[in-house]
Each structure stands twice: as structure tokens, then as C-alpha cells.
Write an enzyme that holds these catalytic residues in place. Structure first.
Site, PDB file in Angstrom:
ATOM      1  N   GLU A  52       3.640 -19.995 -11.836  1.00  0.00           N
ATOM      2  CA  GLU A  52       3.923 -19.220 -10.634  1.00  0.00           C
ATOM      3  C   GLU A  52       4.364 -20.184  -9.534  1.00  0.00           C
ATOM      4  OE1 GLU A  52       3.374 -15.955 -11.110  1.00  0.00           O
ATOM      5  OE2 GLU A  52       3.275 -15.067  -9.117  1.00  0.00           O
ATOM      6  N   SER A  78       3.181  -7.416 -18.068  1.00  0.00           N
ATOM      7  CA  SER A  78       2.447  -7.539 -16.805  1.00  0.00           C
ATOM      8  C   SER A  78       0.965  -7.337 -17.116  1.00  0.00           C
ATOM      9  CB  SER A  78       2.953  -6.534 -15.784  1.00  0.00           C
ATOM     10  OG  SER A  78       2.802  -5.255 -16.292  1.00  0.00           O
ATOM     11  N   LEU A  79       0.133  -7.317 -16.096  1.00  0.00           N
ATOM     12  CA  LEU A  79      -1.310  -7.245 -16.346  1.00  0.00           C
ATOM     13  C   LEU A  79      -1.865  -5.881 -15.967  1.00  0.00           C
ATOM     14  CD1 LEU A  79      -2.476 -10.670 -14.884  1.00  0.00           C
ATOM     15  CD2 LEU A  79      -2.574  -9.988 -17.282  1.00  0.00           C
ATOM     16  N   ARG A  99      11.542 -14.118 -13.975  1.00  0.00           N
ATOM     17  CA  ARG A  99      11.065 -13.075 -14.865  1.00  0.00           C
ATOM     18  C   ARG A  99      12.119 -11.976 -15.088  1.00  0.00           C
ATOM     19  NH1 ARG A  99       5.564 -10.173 -13.733  1.00  0.00           N
ATOM     20  NH2 ARG A  99       5.782  -8.269 -14.929  1.00  0.00           N
ATOM     21  N   CYS A 118     -20.556   9.782  35.364  1.00  0.00           N
ATOM     22  CA  CYS A 118     -20.209  10.276  34.019  1.00  0.00           C
ATOM     23  C   CYS A 118     -21.247   9.787  33.009  1.00  0.00           C
ATOM     24  CB  CYS A 118     -18.819   9.763  33.655  1.00  0.00           C
ATOM     25  SG  CYS A 118     -18.413   9.953  31.920  1.00  0.00           S
ATOM     26  N   ALA A 156       0.837  -1.208   0.000  1.00  0.00           N
ATOM     27  CA  ALA A 156       0.000   0.000   0.000  1.00  0.00           C
ATOM     28  C   ALA A 156       0.872   1.258   0.000  1.00  0.00           C
ATOM     29  CB  ALA A 156      -0.922  -0.002   1.218  1.00  0.00           C
ATOM     30  N   GLU A 157       1.960   1.217   0.766  1.00  0.00           N
ATOM     31  CA  GLU A 157       2.842   2.387   0.807  1.00  0.00           C
ATOM     32  C   GLU A 157       3.551   2.573  -0.533  1.00  0.00           C
ATOM     33  OE1 GLU A 157       4.921   2.835   4.935  1.00  0.00           O
ATOM     34  OE2 GLU A 157       4.496   0.726   4.569  1.00  0.00           O
ATOM     35  N   TYR A 158       3.958   1.435  -1.126  1.00  0.00           N
ATOM     36  CA  TYR A 158       4.625   1.484  -2.424  1.00  0.00           C
ATOM     37  C   TYR A 158       3.678   2.097  -3.463  1.00  0.00           C
ATOM     38  CZ  TYR A 158       7.002  -0.275  -6.620  1.00  0.00           C
ATOM     39  OH  TYR A 158       7.627  -0.379  -7.836  1.00  0.00           O
ATOM     40  N   LYS A 164      -5.338 -15.626  -9.088  1.00  0.00           N
ATOM     41  CA  LYS A 164      -4.033 -14.998  -9.335  1.00  0.00           C
ATOM     42  C   LYS A 164      -3.110 -15.315  -8.157  1.00  0.00           C
ATOM     43  CE  LYS A 164      -1.943 -10.591 -10.641  1.00  0.00           C
ATOM     44  NZ  LYS A 164      -0.871 -10.591  -9.651  1.00  0.00           N
ATOM     45  N   LYS A 177      -8.277  -7.419  -8.963  1.00  0.00           N
ATOM     46  CA  LYS A 177      -7.593  -7.557  -7.676  1.00  0.00           C
ATOM     47  C   LYS A 177      -8.566  -7.582  -6.487  1.00  0.00           C
ATOM     48  CE  LYS A 177      -3.313  -6.975  -7.501  1.00  0.00           C
ATOM     49  NZ  LYS A 177      -2.442  -5.992  -8.086  1.00  0.00           N
ATOM     50  N   CYS A 197     -12.300  14.188  31.230  1.00  0.00           N
ATOM     51  CA  CYS A 197     -13.154  13.285  30.472  1.00  0.00           C
ATOM     52  C   CYS A 197     -13.998  14.104  29.484  1.00  0.00           C
ATOM     53  CB  CYS A 197     -14.054  12.518  31.432  1.00  0.00           C
ATOM     54  SG  CYS A 197     -15.388  11.638  30.606  1.00  0.00           S
ATOM     55  N   TYR A 230       0.186 -21.705 -15.934  1.00  0.00           N
ATOM     56  CA  TYR A 230      -1.016 -21.074 -16.492  1.00  0.00           C
ATOM     57  C   TYR A 230      -0.879 -20.612 -17.939  1.00  0.00           C
ATOM     58  CZ  TYR A 230       1.618 -16.943 -15.094  1.00  0.00           C
ATOM     59  OH  TYR A 230       2.599 -16.012 -14.933  1.00  0.00           O
ATOM     60  N   LYS A 274      -9.077 -13.685 -18.559  1.00  0.00           N
ATOM     61  CA  LYS A 274      -8.408 -13.714 -19.865  1.00  0.00           C
ATOM     62  C   LYS A 274      -9.428 -13.992 -20.956  1.00  0.00           C
ATOM     63  CE  LYS A 274      -4.352 -15.702 -17.642  1.00  0.00           C
ATOM     64  NZ  LYS A 274      -3.455 -16.855 -17.462  1.00  0.00           N
ATOM     65  N   CYS A 303     -11.759   7.537  33.510  1.00  0.00           N
ATOM     66  CA  CYS A 303     -12.603   8.556  34.107  1.00  0.00           C
ATOM     67  C   CYS A 303     -13.211   7.871  35.327  1.00  0.00           C
ATOM     68  CB  CYS A 303     -13.703   8.974  33.134  1.00  0.00           C
ATOM     69  SG  CYS A 303     -15.023   9.883  33.934  1.00  0.00           S
ATOM     70  N   CYS A 356     -17.873  14.057  30.893  1.00  0.00           N
ATOM     71  CA  CYS A 356     -18.348  14.697  32.122  1.00  0.00           C
ATOM     72  C   CYS A 356     -17.458  15.844  32.589  1.00  0.00           C
ATOM     73  CB  CYS A 356     -18.474  13.664  33.234  1.00  0.00           C
ATOM     74  SG  CYS A 356     -16.884  13.009  33.752  1.00  0.00           S
TER      75      CYS A 356
HETATM   76  S1  IVH Z   1      -1.283 -14.340 -16.794  1.00  0.00           S
HETATM   77  C1  IVH Z   1       0.889 -10.805 -19.438  1.00  0.00           C
HETATM   78  N1  IVH Z   1      -2.259 -15.897 -14.933  1.00  0.00           N
HETATM   79  O1  IVH Z   1       0.564 -12.159 -11.923  1.00  0.00           O
HETATM   80  C2  IVH Z   1       1.018 -11.478 -18.133  1.00  0.00           C
HETATM   81  N2  IVH Z   1      -0.562 -14.359 -14.340  1.00  0.00           N
HETATM   82  O2  IVH Z   1       1.102  -9.161 -13.515  1.00  0.00           O
HETATM   83  C3  IVH Z   1       0.146 -12.677 -18.150  1.00  0.00           C
HETATM   84  N3  IVH Z   1       0.098 -14.467 -12.000  1.00  0.00           N
HETATM   85  O3  IVH Z   1       3.677 -11.921 -12.052  1.00  0.00           O
HETATM   86  C4  IVH Z   1       0.045 -13.212 -16.804  1.00  0.00           C
HETATM   87  N4  IVH Z   1      -1.272 -16.073 -11.415  1.00  0.00           N
HETATM   88  O4  IVH Z   1       3.092 -14.336 -12.801  1.00  0.00           O
HETATM   89  C5  IVH Z   1      -1.387 -14.911 -15.216  1.00  0.00           C
HETATM   90  N5  IVH Z   1      -3.206 -17.361 -13.398  1.00  0.00           N
HETATM   91  C6  IVH Z   1      -2.327 -16.377 -13.683  1.00  0.00           C
HETATM   92  C7  IVH Z   1      -1.466 -15.821 -12.724  1.00  0.00           C
HETATM   93  C8  IVH Z   1      -0.594 -14.809 -13.099  1.00  0.00           C
HETATM   94  C9  IVH Z   1      -0.324 -15.238 -11.000  1.00  0.00           C
HETATM   95  C10 IVH Z   1       1.138 -13.422 -11.871  1.00  0.00           C
HETATM   96  C11 IVH Z   1       2.109 -13.410 -13.000  1.00  0.00           C
HETATM   97  C12 IVH Z   1       2.635 -12.010 -12.971  1.00  0.00           C
HETATM   98  C13 IVH Z   1       1.481 -11.240 -12.456  1.00  0.00           C
HETATM   99  C14 IVH Z   1       0.820 -10.475 -13.583  1.00  0.00           C
END
Ligand code: IVH
Length: 678
Positions: free
Chosen positions: A179, A81-82, A139, A436, A33-35, A118, A319, A413, A231, A295, A431, A416
Site C-alpha cells: 500500500e 477485496s476484504l 489495482r 429567565c 459515509a454518504e457513499y 490497515k 474497521k 425564549c 503486506y 488474516k 434571551c 421564560c
Molecule cells: S490484505 C484480498 N493487508 O485494504 C485483499 N490489505 O480491501 C487482501 N490494505 O485496498 C488485502 N493495508 O490494499 C491487506 N495490511 C493490509 C492492508 C490492506 C491496507 C488495503 C488493500 C485493499 C484494501 C482491502
């Protein structure tokens, strides 16, 4: 402009540092969350000043440079990435955006979706030649990764050879993505052992999994129980795979582990339903997932759709709501409890957390605030994980503007106006004014609650209201309320007043144990109350009982006995009891009532109470259910108006939690339940 430039530089430097901690050292020092807060600020600045975007900005890249200790390997296809969707609206927006780019004659209705949990682990790319694993890579920066083949070989569920099957020999070349993760149980055990050995412990399974895969000594990897889900098929010789679903079936046919929760769905509503189901199921899994991946099933179509930035258009990560959030602490106020405890809490700028909107969070006590230097106006990290009530974890000091103000415990307090004190050796302030109004309101609320005299319609808000109207000055006043006192009050219609009067009347017949509980004597909960009721049969007899006599009762120690004695001696309390007797509350004077006969069968402290359970408890659900039922309670599956308590363990389900909050149902911890049982 200079300011913006230097701010951008600062942010980039910080983010690079945190990327390094996360991706290279597998040892982050800030939460996701901070990132996200840092990344968001950088992205916004870059969007407003596109000229300042540089190709090496963290917004333009994923992952981190591979470690020099490993051989670098170039990926067959760069790893993207997604895109993320954080709620249903964002998911639907994704589909609307995507549908506009579909080939002529095709629309969203024609699409099928594959949905997959995920996995929150570490991406790996596995290359097989003639059925043998020849390369396993991380990766890395998306273009180049690290050769960790030797380490991946130690993962038992990862096939080292693809057997010849009825479909013929394995492909000459096959590239698969998946993964790697560490199961949660194994992670806990691992951390426990580390602690025993005096070694460093890890924040989450992902970090251990990543650290384990990137070990220079494969024996270390082998000693850590890792697992895998695959996957995607990146490449396969001699075969065309047309859909994602076909890819998953192909993989599992070859013996690769694929997630049993994967589904093929034909519209977005089903996707939303799937997601909601997993928000709950997630709690029971032995591995961490942080969302579901959606997908488009048709892989040709995915290719046609192409990508935006470094994310394919044809897929999206939907998410789960985070368990941590960052928000502004607007003010610090204090709450006065039934026994006078003063507890500080934070008023927050509303923020979504685990699916609920959070406006307040606990700050525990003054020391907690001082040790963390939490100030009014701070941007703070809040968390709701195992604990039910959100907590302020710490301020984000680097985001201070200079306008933040330290907080001090008030001297009086807030209800009161009497001075408050901190007894030596305690962290809490109190208190000590028994008159009170805030304490009185809470005492009345407790008196009328389910475990006490059970007066429906006399909850916390109404109790406070009647106190501030001057109608209630002690709990006995409840029995002297007249319809004509209540009717003129705003919001008290005929029917409501009638119901309340009936409930008050009915409560006069409650058994002695409930009356004792209702009085809220220090250390006297429902179980102790039952023991006392069995022994003394009337409140008057109890109030005359010598301390030693009470101590002789099994289950009653000197602390409890002393507390009762002191309570009974106080003239004020004696007056209240006398008022209760005159009002006709039955268990004051001795008269053995049928309810009490039933009670002597054995303590049933949860009688008449309905519980719903959520989250992980210290014992299995089944056992907890048996425990509750064994003490007279009932357990049902979902929160409704008939629920009395939500029992929440670690990582409570969002739906039950929010629903209980909405209905104003008390949410209790396992500890509190055990206290009720005794
Ligand atoms: S598909 C184009 N399927 O989530 C990327 N990713 O940002 C296609 N991840 O680190 C990824 N479970 O390794 C896909 N069922 C899943 C996944 C999955 C985890 C991870 C992936 C990547 C991140 C995607």
C-alpha cells in the site's frame, strides 16, 4: 416494480459517477459515509429483487477501469477485496462462519491470526525479475491495472533492486503487494503549498497519494513524498511460503518496508485487544489507517477456505468507527446559555460515531442552518473530527421525501417565554430576561462549579430542578436552603441533603477570586478574577471601584472594567451581594484570609483541577502538561471520577471521550483551556 427498477438505475448511475470521481480522478465529491448510504440502499434493493442484479452493477465490482493513458497490465492473480467487520460482534461472527468450513478435526482454537494495521492508501503490485523491479501496477478493476512503474520508482522506501543476501541470490521472479501512502505531515505541508500557489487542495492523504502515483509525469510523483508498506507475497519462484507471518518476515528480510505494528496472535480475544490498542495509537501515527486486517496465518488453509463474492474467507478488515455518519434529524431545538445565548441543536436518530452513540449535534446558529438549508426530517451528514461536539455538516438533499420542514428561530425564549433578540452585527440570538429560569439554572450551575464556589452535589440538573421548584431565584438563595425544603423532593434522601448542606456551608470560605469568578460577570474569568482579588481584597471594595482605576490594572482593559462597573451598578446584583453577605459568605467584606495570602504568589487558575488530555493539540502533549501544571493543575492518563476536565484536541481518543461523556465530565477544547488560564 417499475419504481424499484428506476430507483436501482438512479443509484447505479450515481455510484458509477462517484466511483469515477474516487478511483479515476482521485477527487471524490462525497464522503465515505454518504457513499455507503447509496451502496447500502442499492445492495438492499438487489437482495430483495435478485432478478434485477446485473454483472455490471457497482455491487458486483471493485475499483474502476484503468486509465487509457497508462499501459494496462493483467494481474497474476485477480485482486480481491476484504470482508468488513464494523464491531466486535461482526468480527466474532466472521470467525464462527469461517470455523464451520475448517477441515475435519480442526476448530477455531487451532487458528493463529496475523494482524496488521490497515493502511488507507493505494494498493500496488510490484513485480521483480532477478531482483530488479520490472513492473509496478495499480489495482485498477482488480483484473487489470495500470502500469505506473516509472512513478513508483520515485518512492524512496521501495527497493528497486533486491540485493544478494546470505540466503543466496534473489528469486528469479517475485510479486509483492503493498500500500502506497502519503504521511499526514507531508500531506498537510503539500496542501499548504497548494493553497499558497492558488492550486487545488485535497480532502485527504489518500487522494493525493493516488493522484501522485497516477501522474503522467514521474517528476511530479517524485516531488511528492510517498511511502510504502508491503503486506503480501503473491508469487515467488523457488520457495514455498506457508504462513502470512513467514511472508512478512521474508519481505522485511529482503528489504521491503513492512509495518512495525504487525503481530502474530493466537486467539480472537488478543485480536480484539490489539484493535482497541490501535484505536488509540491511530491518533499518534503519521499515516492514516482505517482499521486492522485480521488474516488466518496458515496460507494453505486460506486457500482451502476460498472466497465469497470477491472477498477471501480467510481474512477480514476490522474497521475503525467512522468519524462521519449519516442519520435522521428528528427535530431542532434551542438551548439557553448562562448569558442568555440561544443556540440551536439537532435531535438525531441515535447513531454510532467514533465509538460513541450520538443523539445530538450542534447547529451553531440560525445563519448556519439557513445557509445549508437544513430542515427538520432531513437525512444529514454529521461529523466529529477535530471538534469535540459533533456537528451537522449538511443535509443529503437527494434523499429528501418532501416531508422535510424548514426551521425558524422561535420568537420567544423556550424557557421564560420572553421575546428574544438578535443584536445588530451578531449571529447569536439572546434571551435578555435576567430572571429567565434556564439562564438562572445555568448561572447557579456556574456559581457552584469547580472554578467557582465549588459546591459538590449542585450540578446542572439539580440546579435546574431547584429553580423549577421555586427554591432558588438567585444564586444567594443557595445559602438560605433548608433541609426541610429539600427532603420532600423526590430523589433527595437524608444523606444526599446532608452532604449538600455541608458543601454549601464549606463554600462560604472560598477566597475572593473564586467568588468573583462564580458571579459570572461578562468577560470576567478566573484569571481576571485573580487580578481583581489581589487589588481589592473584598467584593464590596471591588463593587465601589471606579472604572478608570480598574483599567489601570495590568491585564484589565476598558471592556472588562466597564462590564464590572455595569454589573455592580445594577440594583438587583447589589441585592444578591447583600444577601450573600448576610448569609456569611466571607469574601464580601474586607478581611484578609490565609487563602488569599497564598494566592498572591502568582495566578494559579487551575489549582485543584485534574485534566486528562486526548487528541492532537497545537503543541506537544509534554508542553501542554507543563502548561497545565504551571498553572496549578494536574494531568493524569485516564478519565476517572476524579477527573475534572477532558481536554480534547483534534481526533480525540474514543475511549477517553466516551468515558468522559458517561461520567458527565466537561469536555473542553484547547481554546477553552487557554481561556481558563487567561
Ligand atoms: S490484505 C484480498 N493487508 O485494504 C485483499 N490489505 O480491501 C487482501 N490494505 O485496498 C488485502 N493495508 O490494499 C491487506 N495490511 C493490509 C492492508 C490492506 C491496507 C488495503 C488493500 C485493499 C484494501 C482491502
Amino acid at each position: 416494480m417499475r419504481d424499484v427498477e428506476s430507483r436501482i438505475e438512479v443509484l447505479r448511475r450515481q455510484i458509477r459517477y462517484h466511483n469515477h470521481r474516487y478511483y479515476v480522478l482521485d477527487d471524490p465529491v462525497i464522503s465515505d459515509a454518504e457513499y455507503d448510504v447509496l451502496m447500502r440502499e442499492l445492495r438492499e434493493l438487489e437482495e430483495a429483487h435478485p432478478k434485477l442484479v446485473t454483472p455490471d452493477s457497482p455491487t458486483q465490482r471493485v475499483g474502476a477501469e484503468p486509465l487509457d493513458e497508462f499501459q494496462r497490465v493483467r494481474h497474476v492473480r485477480p485482486m480481491l477485496s476484504l470482508q468488513d467487520a464494523f464491531d466486535e460482534e461482526e468480527l466474532r461472527d466472521w470467525l464462527i462462519r469461517t470455523s464451520k468450513l475448517l477441515p475435519q478435526g480442526m476448530d477455531a482454537e487451532d487458528l493463529e491470526f496475523v494482524v496488521e494495521p490497515k493502511i488507507d492508501g493505494l494498493t500496488v503490485v510490484l513485480t521483480y525479475e532477478d531482483g530488479r523491479l520490472v513492473l509496478g501496477a495499480t489495482r485498477g478493476n482488480g483484473v487489470e491495472g495500470e502500469d505506473v512503474t516509472q512513478n513508483l520508482r520515485t518512492i524512496r522506501s521501495l527497493p528497486l533492486r533486491i540485493p544478494v543476501s546470505t540466503n543466496g541470490p534473489p528469486p528469479t521472479r517475485l510479486v509483492v503487494r503493498g500500500e502506497v501512502y502519503m504521511p499526514i505531515g507531508a500531506f498537510r505541508e503539500f496542501n499548504r503549498r497548494q493553497e499558497e500557489l492558488g492550486e487545488k487542495t485535497f480532502a485527504n492523504p489518500r487522494n493525493v497519494a493516488a493522484g501522485s502515483v497516477r501522474q503522467l509525469d514521474p517528476r511530479i510523483t517524485a516531488s511528492r513524498p510517498l511511502d510504502l508498506f508491503t503486506y503480501a507475497v503473491v508469487n515467488v519462484d523457488g520457495r514455498t511460503i506457508r504462513t502470512q507471518w513467514e511472508a512478512l518476515e521474508y519481505l522485511s528480510g529482503l528489504g521491503f518496508p513492512t509495518n512495525p505494528g504487525n503481530r502474530l496472535l493466537d486467539d480472537l480475544n488478543a485480536v480484539v485487544e490489539y484493535y482497541n490498542e490501535w484505536v488509540e495509537r491511530r491518533e499518534a501515527l503519521d499515516y492514516e489507517i482505517d482499521g486492522v486486517v485480521v488474516k488466518i496465518n496458515d496460507l494453505d488453509l486460506q486457500k482451502t477456505l476460498g472466497s465469497v463474492g470477491n472477498a477471501p474467507r480467510g481474512a477480514v478488515a476490522y474497521k475503525f468507527p467512522g468519524r462521519e455518519a449519516v442519520t435522521k434529524l428528528l427535530d431542532i431545538q434551542v438551548n439557553v446559555g448562562r448569558t442568555g445565548t440561544i443556540t440551536p441543536y439537532a435531535l438525531l436518530e441515535p447513531v454510532k460515531l467514533s465509538g460513541a452513540t450520538i443523539r445530538q449535534a450542534t447547529l451553531h446558529n440560525e445563519d448556519y442552518i439557513r445557509e445549508r438549508d437544513i430542515r427538520k426530517g432531513d437525512t444529514v451528514l454529521i461529523r466529529r473530527a477535530g471538534e469535540v461536539i459533533p456537528q451537522v455538516i449538511r443535509p443529503l438533499v437527494e434523499l429528501r421525501t418532501g416531508d422535510e420542514r424548514p426551521w425558524h428561530m422561535p420568537e420567544v425564549c423556550p424557557s421564560c417565554g420572553e421575546p428574544i433578540i438578535r443584536p445588530e452585527g451578531e449571529v447569536a440570538y439572546y434571551c435578555v430576561n435576567t430572571a429567565c429560569p434556564a439562564q438562572l439554572g445555568r448561572r447557579i450551575e456556574h456559581f457552584a462549579s469547580r472554578g467557582g464556589m465549588e459546591i459538590e452535589g449542585l450540578g446542572g440538573r439539580i440546579a435546574q430542578r431547584l429553580v423549577s421548584e421555586g427554591l432558588l431565584r438567585d444564586v444567594a438563595d443557595i445559602y438560605y436552603l433548608r433541609e426541610e425544603d429539600l427532603l420532600p423532593l423526590e430523589g433527595f434522601a437524608d444523606k444526599k441533603v446532608g452532604n449538600l448542606m455541608e458543601a454549601i456551608e464549606a463554600s462560604k470560605k472560598r477566597p475572593l477570586s473564586r467568588l468573583i469568578t462564580a458571579l459570572g460577570i461578562h468577560y470576567v474569568g478566573s484569571v481576571v478574577a485573580r487580578l481583581l482579588a489581589e487589588r481589592y481584597r473584598s467584593l464590596e471594595a471591588l463593587m465601589e471601584a471606579p472604572q478608570e482605576e480598574m483599567e489601570a490594572i495590568e491585564g484589565i482593559g476598558p471592556r472588562i472594567a466597564k462590564s464590572i462597573r455595569e454589573w455592580s451598578n445594577r440594583p438587583r446584583n447589589r441585592k444578591v451581594v447583600e444577601k450573600l453577605r448576610r448569609a456569611g459568605v466571607r469574601s464580601i467584606a474586607h478581611r484578609r484570609m490565609p487563602e488569599e495570602v497564598a494566592e498572591t504568589k502568582g495566578p494559579q487558575p487551575l489549582e485543584g483541577l485534574t485534566f486528562v488530555i486526548t487528541g492532537t493539540l497545537s503543541i506537544p502533549r509534554r508542553e501542554m502538561t507543563a502548561l497545565i501544571e504551571g498553572h496549578g493543575g494536574r494531568v493524569t492518563g485516564s478519565v476517572s471520577s476524579r477527573t475534572d476536565y477532558l481536554l480534547a484536541g483534534a481526533n480525540p481518543g474514543d475511549r477517553k471521550y466516551t468515558h468522559a461523556q458517561e461520567l458527565g465530565k466537561p469536555i473542553i477544547s484547547e481554546e477553552e483551556l487557554r481561556e481558563m488560564i487567561g
